[in-house]
Write a protein that holds these residues in place. Structure first.
Motif, PDB file in Angstrom:
ATOM      1  N   TYR A  95      -4.023  11.685   1.718  1.00 42.24           N
ATOM      2  CA  TYR A  95      -3.195  10.795   2.387  1.00 42.24           C
ATOM      3  C   TYR A  95      -2.510  10.066   1.059  1.00 42.24           C
ATOM      4  CZ  TYR A  95      -5.330  11.657   6.143  1.00 42.24           C
ATOM      5  OH  TYR A  95      -6.216  11.956   8.131  1.00 42.24           O
ATOM      6  N   PHE A  96      -2.643   9.728  -0.486  1.00 38.61           N
ATOM      7  CA  PHE A  96      -1.504   9.276  -0.830  1.00 38.61           C
ATOM      8  C   PHE A  96      -1.533   9.358  -2.318  1.00 38.61           C
ATOM      9  CE2 PHE A  96      -4.541   6.576   1.841  1.00 38.61           C
ATOM     10  CZ  PHE A  96      -3.435   5.705   3.187  1.00 38.61           C
ATOM     11  N   SER A  97      -0.264   9.503  -2.527  1.00 37.49           N
ATOM     12  CA  SER A  97      -0.283   9.911  -4.444  1.00 37.49           C
ATOM     13  C   SER A  97       0.750   8.853  -5.153  1.00 37.49           C
ATOM     14  CB  SER A  97       1.264  11.333  -4.444  1.00 37.49           C
ATOM     15  OG  SER A  97       2.392  11.004  -3.559  1.00 37.49           O
ATOM     16  N   ASP A  98       0.680   7.590  -4.316  1.00 35.09           N
ATOM     17  CA  ASP A  98       0.674   6.562  -4.967  1.00 35.09           C
ATOM     18  C   ASP A  98       0.419   5.305  -4.210  1.00 35.09           C
ATOM     19  OD1 ASP A  98       3.339   7.423  -6.397  1.00 35.09           O
ATOM     20  OD2 ASP A  98       4.200   8.144  -4.704  1.00 35.09           O
ATOM     21  N   PRO A  99       0.522   4.167  -5.410  1.00 38.22           N
ATOM     22  CA  PRO A  99       0.029   3.214  -4.180  1.00 38.22           C
ATOM     23  C   PRO A  99       1.300   2.729  -3.082  1.00 38.22           C
ATOM     24  CG  PRO A  99       0.304   3.095  -6.893  1.00 38.22           C
ATOM     25  CD  PRO A  99       0.633   3.786  -6.732  1.00 38.22           C
ATOM     26  N   VAL A 100       0.041   1.896  -2.422  1.00 40.11           N
ATOM     27  CA  VAL A 100       1.269   1.693  -0.843  1.00 40.11           C
ATOM     28  C   VAL A 100       0.212   0.260  -0.860  1.00 40.11           C
ATOM     29  CG1 VAL A 100       1.349   3.910  -0.207  1.00 40.11           C
ATOM     30  CG2 VAL A 100      -0.882   2.303   0.412  1.00 40.11           C
ATOM     31  N   VAL A 101       1.097  -0.916   0.241  1.00 40.09           N
ATOM     32  CA  VAL A 101       1.476  -1.231   0.683  1.00 40.09           C
ATOM     33  C   VAL A 101      -0.495  -1.270   2.107  1.00 40.09           C
ATOM     34  CG1 VAL A 101       2.169  -3.886   1.785  1.00 40.09           C
ATOM     35  CG2 VAL A 101       3.203  -3.068   0.250  1.00 40.09           C
ATOM     36  N   VAL A 102      -1.481  -2.311   1.785  1.00 37.21           N
ATOM     37  CA  VAL A 102      -1.990  -2.283   3.339  1.00 37.21           C
ATOM     38  C   VAL A 102      -1.380  -2.458   4.228  1.00 37.21           C
ATOM     39  CG1 VAL A 102      -4.079  -3.379   3.385  1.00 37.21           C
ATOM     40  CG2 VAL A 102      -4.154  -2.035   0.679  1.00 37.21           C
ATOM     41  N   SER A 103      -1.613  -1.609   5.102  1.00 38.79           N
ATOM     42  CA  SER A 103      -1.574  -1.748   6.628  1.00 38.79           C
ATOM     43  C   SER A 103      -2.545  -1.035   7.105  1.00 38.79           C
ATOM     44  CB  SER A 103       0.029  -1.116   6.967  1.00 38.79           C
ATOM     45  OG  SER A 103      -0.356   0.607   6.571  1.00 38.79           O
ATOM     46  N   THR A 104      -2.054  -1.794   8.825  1.00 35.31           N
ATOM     47  CA  THR A 104      -3.360  -0.900   9.865  1.00 35.31           C
ATOM     48  C   THR A 104      -3.591   0.469   9.453  1.00 35.31           C
ATOM     49  OG1 THR A 104      -3.639  -2.920  11.156  1.00 35.31           O
ATOM     50  CG2 THR A 104      -4.388  -0.442  12.319  1.00 35.31           C
ATOM     51  N   ASP A 105      -2.732   0.933   9.097  1.00 26.27           N
ATOM     52  CA  ASP A 105      -2.205   2.734   9.096  1.00 26.27           C
ATOM     53  C   ASP A 105      -3.079   3.050   7.960  1.00 26.27           C
ATOM     54  OD1 ASP A 105      -1.531   5.353   9.683  1.00 26.27           O
ATOM     55  OD2 ASP A 105       0.184   5.079   8.084  1.00 26.27           O
ATOM     56  N   VAL A 106      -2.683   2.045   6.887  1.00 25.08           N
ATOM     57  CA  VAL A 106      -2.895   3.073   5.739  1.00 25.08           C
ATOM     58  C   VAL A 106      -4.764   2.520   5.341  1.00 25.08           C
ATOM     59  CG1 VAL A 106      -3.419   1.882   3.187  1.00 25.08           C
ATOM     60  CG2 VAL A 106      -1.058   2.473   4.015  1.00 25.08           C
ATOM     61  N   MET A 107      -5.176   1.441   5.698  1.00 30.18           N
ATOM     62  CA  MET A 107      -6.497   0.718   6.458  1.00 30.18           C
ATOM     63  C   MET A 107      -7.760   2.087   7.292  1.00 30.18           C
ATOM     64  SD  MET A 107      -7.245  -2.521   6.309  1.00 30.18           S
ATOM     65  CE  MET A 107      -6.541  -3.216   7.281  1.00 30.18           C
ATOM     66  N   ASP A 108      -6.522   2.785   7.932  1.00 25.53           N
ATOM     67  CA  ASP A 108      -7.011   4.004   8.931  1.00 25.53           C
ATOM     68  C   ASP A 108      -7.448   5.217   8.291  1.00 25.53           C
ATOM     69  OD1 ASP A 108      -7.586   2.162  11.557  1.00 25.53           O
ATOM     70  OD2 ASP A 108      -5.384   2.842  12.324  1.00 25.53           O
ATOM     71  N   LYS A 109      -6.412   5.995   7.528  1.00 27.69           N
ATOM     72  CA  LYS A 109      -6.856   6.792   6.480  1.00 27.69           C
ATOM     73  C   LYS A 109      -7.278   6.528   5.585  1.00 27.69           C
ATOM     74  CE  LYS A 109      -1.183   8.355   7.167  1.00 27.69           C
ATOM     75  NZ  LYS A 109      -0.270   7.849   6.704  1.00 27.69           N
ATOM     76  N   ILE A 110      -7.499   5.423   4.734  1.00 24.27           N
ATOM     77  CA  ILE A 110      -8.746   5.816   3.920  1.00 24.27           C
ATOM     78  C   ILE A 110     -10.135   5.421   4.676  1.00 24.27           C
ATOM     79  CG2 ILE A 110      -9.999   3.287   2.857  1.00 24.27           C
ATOM     80  CD1 ILE A 110      -7.224   2.221   2.177  1.00 24.27           C
ATOM     81  N   ARG A 111     -10.097   5.048   5.742  1.00 17.99           N
ATOM     82  CA  ARG A 111     -11.466   4.750   6.842  1.00 17.99           C
ATOM     83  C   ARG A 111     -11.638   6.824   7.224  1.00 17.99           C
ATOM     84  NH1 ARG A 111      -9.816   1.788   9.963  1.00 17.99           N
ATOM     85  NH2 ARG A 111     -11.398   0.038   8.367  1.00 17.99           N
TER      86      ARG A 111
END
Length: 392
Positions: A95-111
């Motif tokens: 999902y992530f090739s760079d740092p990102v600002v945390v959002s609900t969508d970001v946390m869902d992908k980390i999950r």
């Protein structure tokens, strides 16, 4: 305007943190909250040459993070809340090739990639969720250990297993320690004036170990894989073994998959080989005192690292520099010397005096000819702070 960035590394029962003043890129404070949830939980804070320890009995992530920020404010290092909080996240999957600002969508992908890092990603998420509840107005930035290696070509990240496993379950090599590899490769290129076109191998050596091939600032191969178990011999991890070892140990010892996986992760590596310790300092001392298993473990560790460095070289257009970093790479003169001794075929050589001093003013420890060998102290927390500042 204050440019304070708080960097957080949430573990399964701990929170490691650093506070940076980014106007000067200086670390103002650091600390560790450990054994969270237990009666003996505590917080150790270091700042301005001082050290303070606080009792945190029965604390959780939320209460501990509140204590950390309150304490930093109390001692005068924070006049206002941090302008951003940077989180180290172990696994970002594809999902992530760079740092990102945390959002609900970001946390869902980390999950979603928790199965790839079941010990780390839940803790990383817990830290983000706690901050979001406590300080919803502070921007949070996620910086991923796997992101730097998302530039690996398919020939380097695919396993020789049915392709459907990659399509369905994202079974592939991801690599780790990316924050460290990115920082030290960039720093080595700067110190050695290598220009835009260069080939570097970086060796991050600590309790966890990995090496990477970096071409023009981009990772093109690395030793860790789907999980941090693959690759080099480490403190308690085996590194590469025959995949059929699981079946063999099950048949011969009656062990189940969990027992074998635990053995390979927590009872192997230098600890397993020596029967003494996973700490390289203890092992080197034992070897110097004549302990044969300690010397054997050192031989295995250094040979396996040298062999992997040789393999990584296949990904480079040319080898300009070999970088040592991490607790072992930055401090063990013995390991560096033994590794270089195994790499003479690449024209690598060591200057004994420079190696003894951990390098010249640039960290160089190599002889006059051949590729440069350099020691660079890794600064993962500062790297996370820089990425957070850039995004907010």
């Amino acid at each position: 305007m204050s440019q304070n960035i708080l960097v957080i590394n949430s573990g399964s029962s701990s929170i490691k943190f650093s506070l940076f003043d980014m106007t000067s890129e200086t670390e103002q404070a650091s600390g560790l909250a450990e054994r969270l949830g237990g009666d003996d939980a505590s917080l150790t804070l270091k700042y301005s040459g001082q050290k303070t320890t606080l009792d945190l009995a029965q604390s959780d992530y939320r209460s501990t993070l509140s204590v950390i920020i309150d304490k930093l404010t109390e001692i005068g290092l924070l006049e206002t809340l941090p302008m951003a909080i940077g989180h180290r996240v172990v696994h970002g999957g594809e999902y992530f090739s760079d740092p990102v600002v945390v959002s609900t969508d970001v946390m869902d992908k980390i999950r979603k990639v928790i199965p790839l890092a079941p010990l780390h990603n839940p803790a990383n998420l817990a830290g983000m969720e706690a901050i979001a509840e406590l300080y919803p107005d502070i921007p949070q930035v996620a910086v991923f250990d796997t992101a730097f290696h998302q530039t690996l070509p398919a020939k380097a990240f695919l396993y020789g297993v049915p392709y459907e496993l990659y399509e369905e379950l994202a079974v592939r090599r991801y690599g780790f320690h990316g924050i460290s590899h990115q920082y030290v490769a960039s720093e080595a290129a700067r110190r050695l004036n290598l220009g835009d076109q260069h080939g570097i191998i970086t060796a991050h050596l600590g309790n966890g170990c990995s090496a990477a091939a970096v071409v023009n600032g981009h990772s093109v191969d690395t030793t860790m894989g789907l999980t941090p178990l693959e690759g080099l011999v480490m403190g308690t991890r085996s590194g590469d073994v025959d995949p059929n070892l699981h079946q063999f140990l099950h048949a011969q010892k009656g062990w189940d998959i969990d027992q074998i996986t635990n053995l390979l992760n927590k009872e192997s590596g230098m600890l397993g080989l020596t029967g003494l310790s996973n700490d390289m300092r203890t092992i080197e001392q034992a070897a110097n005192e004549g302990n044969e298993r300690a010397q054997l473990a050192l031989d295995v560790f250094c040979f396996r690292l040298a062999r992997q460095i040789g393999a990584l070289a296949a990904s480079l257009p040319q080898l300009d520099a070999l970088v040592f970093t991490g607790g072992i790479g930055e401090n063990s003169r013995t390991v560096r010397a033994m590794v270089i001794d195994n790499l003479k075929v690449f024209g690598l050589s060591l200057n004994g005096e420079l190696n003894a001093d951990n390098g010249d003013e640039h960290g160089v420890i190599s002889g006059e000819n051949g590729p440069k060998v350099i020691v660079v102290n890794t600064k993962e927390e500062l790297m996370i702070a820089k990425e957070a500042l850039a995004l907010v």
